[in-house]
Enzyme design. Structure first.
Site, short mmCIF file in Angstrom:
data_model
loop_
_atom_site.label_atom_id
_atom_site.label_comp_id
_atom_site.label_asym_id
_atom_site.label_seq_id
_atom_site.Cartn_x
_atom_site.Cartn_y
_atom_site.Cartn_z
CG ASP A 1 -1.76 1.15 1.44
OD1 ASP A 1 -2.74 1.22 0.70
OD2 ASP A 1 -1.48 2.01 2.31
CD GLU B 1 -2.06 2.50 -3.57
OE1 GLU B 1 -3.16 3.02 -3.81
OE2 GLU B 1 -1.54 2.56 -2.44
C1 GLC Z 1 -3.78 3.48 -0.30
C2 GLC Z 1 -5.10 2.76 -0.20
C3 GLC Z 1 -6.14 3.72 0.27
C4 GLC Z 1 -5.76 4.22 1.64
C5 GLC Z 1 -4.35 4.82 1.62
C6 GLC Z 1 -3.81 4.99 2.98
O1 GLC Z 1 -3.77 4.43 -1.28
O2 GLC Z 1 -5.42 2.15 -1.40
O3 GLC Z 1 -7.41 3.15 0.30
O4 GLC Z 1 -6.66 5.17 2.08
O5 GLC Z 1 -3.43 4.00 0.95
O6 GLC Z 1 -3.48 3.76 3.54
#
Ligand code: GLC
Length: 630
Positions: A241, A314
């Site tokens: 993440d 991500e």
């Molecule tokens: C990422 C997740 C998102 C979350 C953020 C903070 O972007 O996909 O949903 O709010 O991280 O953890």
């Protein structure tokens, strides 16, 4: 006679053993060489269909209005039915749910709202039986402020004192100010004063998500242990993440953090876009950190054997940075740094040239030998149908299923679920709740997180609660699994057919790729592999009827092609033969076509095939001679 037989025999041998002899120069139509096209084994993830489950909204097994692990286990056969290889689950760990699980209080415990560790183990067993791999969400940037580590850090417990990013702040005219002007992704200062410790802590997301301090080796070791814990439970990898946020610049020698410069286009000083995040995003150390996590996975694999464990990262970052996450000459990184280009670069008004440019951008930047991936949606982005057009759902699923590499589908996109309007009163996403009723819709991620639509019964078959955590979409009576199973050309059935085809076809799995806009309206993707069928995916992005001559762009195609996948917009049927020189596409139509015989496509695929073709003729001649001599 013997002489002829000998020549024929040698020709056959040549063809079998030296297939590339027929290609004196590389095929210059081949823009992108396929993976493992020389027969090497493909790893399971290289051609996988990934499916993201947002556990709160997938299936509620206990009637509390929130989805759970037993719900997922119960519905896992549905993923099998779709042809899914692996599913990544948004966080299922103990959390006060300030950011719906992305604020973790205990990284190795299951949140009671989702079930127990025994439920998780049961889910792993079901997944194993069905041969569906489970990928967990790994949230390294921050924990919850209710995490034991944070409590102890705030109390200056020596073991945890530097686990988070603390700073006493800037003193100006006797007044204390936050250490820098940094802004949180979810609005306002990224620094929060902590009464107990009498210092500010950094939070790049909501204030209940304090940032962990990766300059502390103990933090790195602790988080690597989190990976090891779940690897031992049998997971096949992790989606990492918010990777670009993990490091921020170190304080200078005066122990001060530098302010970030402004963006002229944003006049809202509370908004994340107000600043250029040159000190809080994409710091070079982050890349090596991801490599170190990969090393944890690889070491585990060396010790325990089994199939590859993978990392999906991500990374909403510039493409040159994203590519570094794959690894370099000396270190391996994430097997699949998420490709968000279909999300970030395309809109409802994009034409076929924009689609072509977007697909090529990834393929052209990707380092040699790496695997592409195509993410169409996730729980942070408006749904595909709402973003790119309800009537383009099938064509986008078709595109990602026939491009090389892995694809990632967010739950419900296979049904054509669209964004659901949520009133300010019902809004729960912190990203929206931190704004106000007049602008919240621009920030809210609730519209794409509503419960999955299984049936036309109460709560769309998601739950039997009187109230679900987010409202159910109004269209659930028309858009649901049960109904779409019955319609031969529903989004669901098109999706299934695509992945069945993908599983059967070596060309789609490992072939080379050519991507071309044939006009403003029509995008074509050609996939080809020596000695196998060639496939052509055609998308008519616009609303007009398009007549195309495929031979103009792909001169080596045969005069006729067989239709293998259609949508409800198509006038042709599966099995029809269409003419390559005059093919008609209906408005927003999309098709997958195949060369009618693999031999034909092979034999006519350019002059470079001459020698192998000759080999086949000589072999036939040999059979003829043999028969006539009997
Ligand atoms: C990422 C997740 C998102 C979350 C953020 C903070 O972007 O996909 O949903 O709010 O991280 O953890």
């Amino acid at each position: 006679m013997i002489k002829y037989r000998l020549i024929a025999f040698l020709a056959v041998l040549l063809q079998i053993h030296c297939p590339t002899l027929g290609q004196p120069y590389p095929n210059y139509h081949a823009d992108f060489v396929g993976i493992g096209e020389h027969g090497g084994d493909l790893k399971w993830w290289q051609t996988a269909a990934f499916y993201q489950i947002y556990p709160r909204s997938f299936k509620d097994s206990n009637g509390d209005g929130v989805g759970d692990l037993n719900g997922i286990a119960e519905q896992l056969p549905y993923l099998k039915e779709l042809g899914i290889t692996a599913t990544w689950l948004s966080p299922i760990f103990t959390s006060p749910m300030a950011d719906f699980g992305y604020d973790i209080a205990n990284f190795t415990e299951i949140a009671p709202i989702f079930g127990t560790m025994a439920d998780f183990e049961h889910l792993m067993e079901v997944a194993k039986k069905l041969d569906i791999k489970i990928i967990l969400d790994f949230v390294p940037n921050h924990s919850s402020d209710e995490c034991e580590w944070f409590r102890r850090s705030a109390a200056r417990d020596p073991e945890f004192k530097d686990f988070y990013v603390w700073h006493p702040g800037r003193m100006e005219n006797g007044n204390r100010h936050p250490p820098s002007n940094w802004i949180s992704v979810f609005r306002g200062s990224a620094w929060q004063w902590h009464e107990g410790r009498q210092e500010f802590y950094l939070h790049q997301f909501v204030k209940k998500q304090p940032d962990l301090n990766y300059r502390n080796p103990k933090v790195r070791e602790t988080m690597s242990n989190v990976l090891r814990f779940w690897l031992r439970k049998g997971v096949s990898g992790f989606r990492i993440d918010a990777v670009p946020h993990v490091f921020e610049i170190a304080p200078d020698n005066q122990n001060q953090y530098r302010d970030e410069p402004r963006n002229d286009w944003d006049n809202d000083p509370e908004d994340y876009g107000y600043l250029q995040h040159i000190y809080t995003k994409d710091q070079p150390e982050t890349i090596d950190l991801v490599y170190s996590w990969r090393a944890v996975l690889d070491a585990f694999q060396r010790e325990h054997g089994g199939e590859d464990r993978i990392l999906m990262a991500e990374t909403y970052s510039p493409i040159d940075i994203v590519m570094q996450y794959y690894g370099n000459a000396t270190a391996e990184g994430a097997q699949l740094p998420f490709n968000f280009l279909l999300i970030s670069e395309l809109s409802n008004s994009s034409n076929a040239h924009a689609y072509e440019g977007t697909v090529l951008k990834w393929l052209q930047h990707m380092p040699k030998g790496r695997t592409a991936n195509w993410v169409l949606g996730n729980h942070d982005q408006p749904r595909v149908g709402s973003r790119l057009g309800r009537d383009r759902v099938d064509m986008l699923n078709m595109l990602t299923a026939t491009l090389p590499g892995a694809s990632v589908t967010y739950q419900g996109e296979e049904l054509g679920m669209t964004n659901v309007w949520i009133s300010w009163k019902d809004t729960v996403d912190p990203s929206a709740c931190n704004t106000n009723p007049s602008i919240y819709e621009q920030y809210s991620r609730d519209p794409e997180r509503t419960p999955f639509q299984w049936t036309d019964a109460q709560d769309a078959g998601f739950s039997n609660a009187s109230r679900t955590w987010l409202p159910i979409a109004v269209d659930y009576k028309e858009v649901n699994v049960e109904l779409e199973r019955q319609k031969p050309l529903s989004h669901l059935n098109v999706f299934k057919q695509l992945w069945q085809l993908r599983k059967q076809s070596q060309t789609l799995q490992r072939g080379e790729t050519e991507v071309k806009a044939l006009s403003d309206a029509v995008l074509a993707v050609k996939r080809y592999l020596e000695r196998d069928s060639t496939y052509l995916t055609l998308l008519n992005i616009y609303d007009g009827i398009e007549t195309i001559n495929l031979l103009q762009s792909f001169p080596d195609l045969p005069p006729q092609l067989k239709v293998v996948v259609v949508t409800e917009r198509s006038q042709v049927k599966v099995g029809d033969l269409v003419n390559s020189t005059s093919l008609q596409l209906q408005p927003k139509d999309s098709l997958v076509l195949q060369t009618t015989s693999s031999y034909y496509s092979y034999a006519t695929n350019g002059e470079a095939r001459f020698l192998p073709v000759l080999g086949v003729y000589l072999w036939l001649a040999q059979v003829g001679l043999y028969l006539s001599n009997r």
